[in-house]
Design a protein around this motif. Structure first.
Motif, mmCIF file in Angstrom:
data_model
loop_
_atom_site.group_PDB
_atom_site.id
_atom_site.type_symbol
_atom_site.label_atom_id
_atom_site.label_comp_id
_atom_site.label_asym_id
_atom_site.label_seq_id
_atom_site.Cartn_x
_atom_site.Cartn_y
_atom_site.Cartn_z
ATOM 1 N N MET A 1 -7.330 -0.996 -4.007
ATOM 2 C CA MET A 1 -6.772 -2.346 -4.061
ATOM 3 C C MET A 1 -5.306 -2.311 -4.453
ATOM 4 O O MET A 1 -4.897 -1.512 -5.296
ATOM 5 C CB MET A 1 -7.551 -3.206 -5.045
ATOM 6 N N VAL A 2 -4.536 -3.197 -3.821
ATOM 7 C CA VAL A 2 -3.135 -3.400 -4.152
ATOM 8 C C VAL A 2 -3.039 -4.805 -4.736
ATOM 9 O O VAL A 2 -3.488 -5.772 -4.113
ATOM 10 C CB VAL A 2 -2.236 -3.278 -2.901
ATOM 11 N N VAL A 3 -2.492 -4.922 -5.949
ATOM 12 C CA VAL A 3 -2.399 -6.211 -6.619
ATOM 13 C C VAL A 3 -0.930 -6.608 -6.732
ATOM 14 O O VAL A 3 -0.115 -5.845 -7.248
ATOM 15 C CB VAL A 3 -3.037 -6.160 -8.029
ATOM 16 N N ALA A 4 -0.599 -7.796 -6.225
ATOM 17 C CA ALA A 4 0.733 -8.362 -6.382
ATOM 18 C C ALA A 4 0.604 -9.486 -7.412
ATOM 19 O O ALA A 4 0.206 -10.611 -7.085
ATOM 20 C CB ALA A 4 1.267 -8.878 -5.059
ATOM 21 N N GLU A 5 0.910 -9.154 -8.657
ATOM 22 C CA GLU A 5 0.712 -10.114 -9.746
ATOM 23 C C GLU A 5 1.663 -11.286 -9.622
ATOM 24 O O GLU A 5 2.853 -11.122 -9.370
ATOM 25 C CB GLU A 5 0.890 -9.409 -11.089
ATOM 26 N N ALA B 1 0.849 -1.180 0.000
ATOM 27 C CA ALA B 1 0.000 0.000 0.000
ATOM 28 C C ALA B 1 0.890 1.236 0.000
ATOM 29 O O ALA B 1 1.975 1.233 0.564
ATOM 30 C CB ALA B 1 -0.902 0.004 1.222
ATOM 31 N N SER B 2 0.399 2.282 -0.618
ATOM 32 C CA SER B 2 1.183 3.518 -0.642
ATOM 33 C C SER B 2 0.464 4.603 0.161
ATOM 34 O O SER B 2 -0.727 4.512 0.435
ATOM 35 C CB SER B 2 1.408 3.977 -2.090
ATOM 36 N N ARG B 3 1.218 5.632 0.508
ATOM 37 C CA ARG B 3 0.680 6.723 1.313
ATOM 38 C C ARG B 3 -0.522 7.355 0.631
ATOM 39 O O ARG B 3 -0.520 7.570 -0.570
ATOM 40 C CB ARG B 3 1.756 7.789 1.502
ATOM 41 N N GLY B 4 -1.554 7.649 1.423
ATOM 42 C CA GLY B 4 -2.710 8.359 0.921
ATOM 43 C C GLY B 4 -3.801 7.490 0.321
ATOM 44 O O GLY B 4 -4.831 8.007 -0.085
ATOM 45 N N MET B 5 -3.582 6.182 0.267
ATOM 46 C CA MET B 5 -4.621 5.317 -0.296
ATOM 47 C C MET B 5 -5.876 5.372 0.564
ATOM 48 O O MET B 5 -5.797 5.500 1.773
ATOM 49 C CB MET B 5 -4.126 3.871 -0.414
ATOM 50 N N VAL C 1 -2.239 -11.902 -5.782
ATOM 51 C CA VAL C 1 -2.686 -11.581 -4.436
ATOM 52 C C VAL C 1 -3.293 -10.185 -4.511
ATOM 53 O O VAL C 1 -2.649 -9.248 -4.993
ATOM 54 C CB VAL C 1 -1.523 -11.613 -3.413
ATOM 55 N N ILE C 2 -4.540 -10.053 -4.052
ATOM 56 C CA ILE C 2 -5.230 -8.765 -4.087
ATOM 57 C C ILE C 2 -5.582 -8.386 -2.651
ATOM 58 O O ILE C 2 -6.253 -9.137 -1.945
ATOM 59 C CB ILE C 2 -6.503 -8.838 -4.944
ATOM 60 N N VAL C 3 -5.104 -7.212 -2.241
ATOM 61 C CA VAL C 3 -5.364 -6.707 -0.899
ATOM 62 C C VAL C 3 -6.216 -5.449 -1.033
ATOM 63 O O VAL C 3 -5.890 -4.546 -1.808
ATOM 64 C CB VAL C 3 -4.046 -6.377 -0.157
#
Length: 131
Positions: A10-14, A1-5, A28-30
């Motif tokens: 969603m954060v996707v780690a392909e 995750a990055s600042r300000g989200m 992986v989807i967070v």
């Protein structure tokens, strides 16, 4: 995750998920979920704080001090409790542009303590002199 989200982002780690033999690994989807803060509310990129001040402070002006989410102490002079007081650039980081931040907004509410009859009369007299 990055600042300000924001919540719901969603954060996707392909390719970092489970992999069955002979298949490509999944993703992986967070999903980001913001946790409510006891002092601040988020409105877009702005942080809102709702300090309560006394009637005397509302009439005479007040200094309100809060501990910011970054741990720093911030004091603001409240001259007109009916109008929000804005501190530019002290809100949440803007997602995708971490150099920019939203604003910190003070929305003051006034606590009216019960007055004794003599106090009411003294207040009326004092306010009549200023009119």
């Amino acid at each position: 995750a990055s600042r300000g989200m924001r919540s719901g982002s969603m954060v996707v780690a392909e390719g970092k998920g489970m992999q069955d033999p002979g298949q490509s690994p999944g993703d992986v989807i967070v999903t980001v979920k913001e946790i409510p803060h006891e002092t601040f509310e988020r409105e877009g990129d702005d942080l809102v704080v709702r300090p309560r001040i006394s009637m005397a402070d509302a009439l005479a002006g007040a200094t309100v001090t809060v501990t910011h989410v970054d741990g720093s102490s911030l004091s603001i002079e409240i001259d007109n409790p009916d109008e929000p007081t804005v501190v530019e650039g002290r809100g949440m980081p803007v997602a995708g542009d971490p150099e920019r931040c939203g604003n910190l907004v003070f929305r003051t509410s006034v606590y009216y303590a019960p007055l004794e009859p003599a106090q009411r009369e003294a207040l009326r007299a004092a306010l009549a002199q200023s009119a």
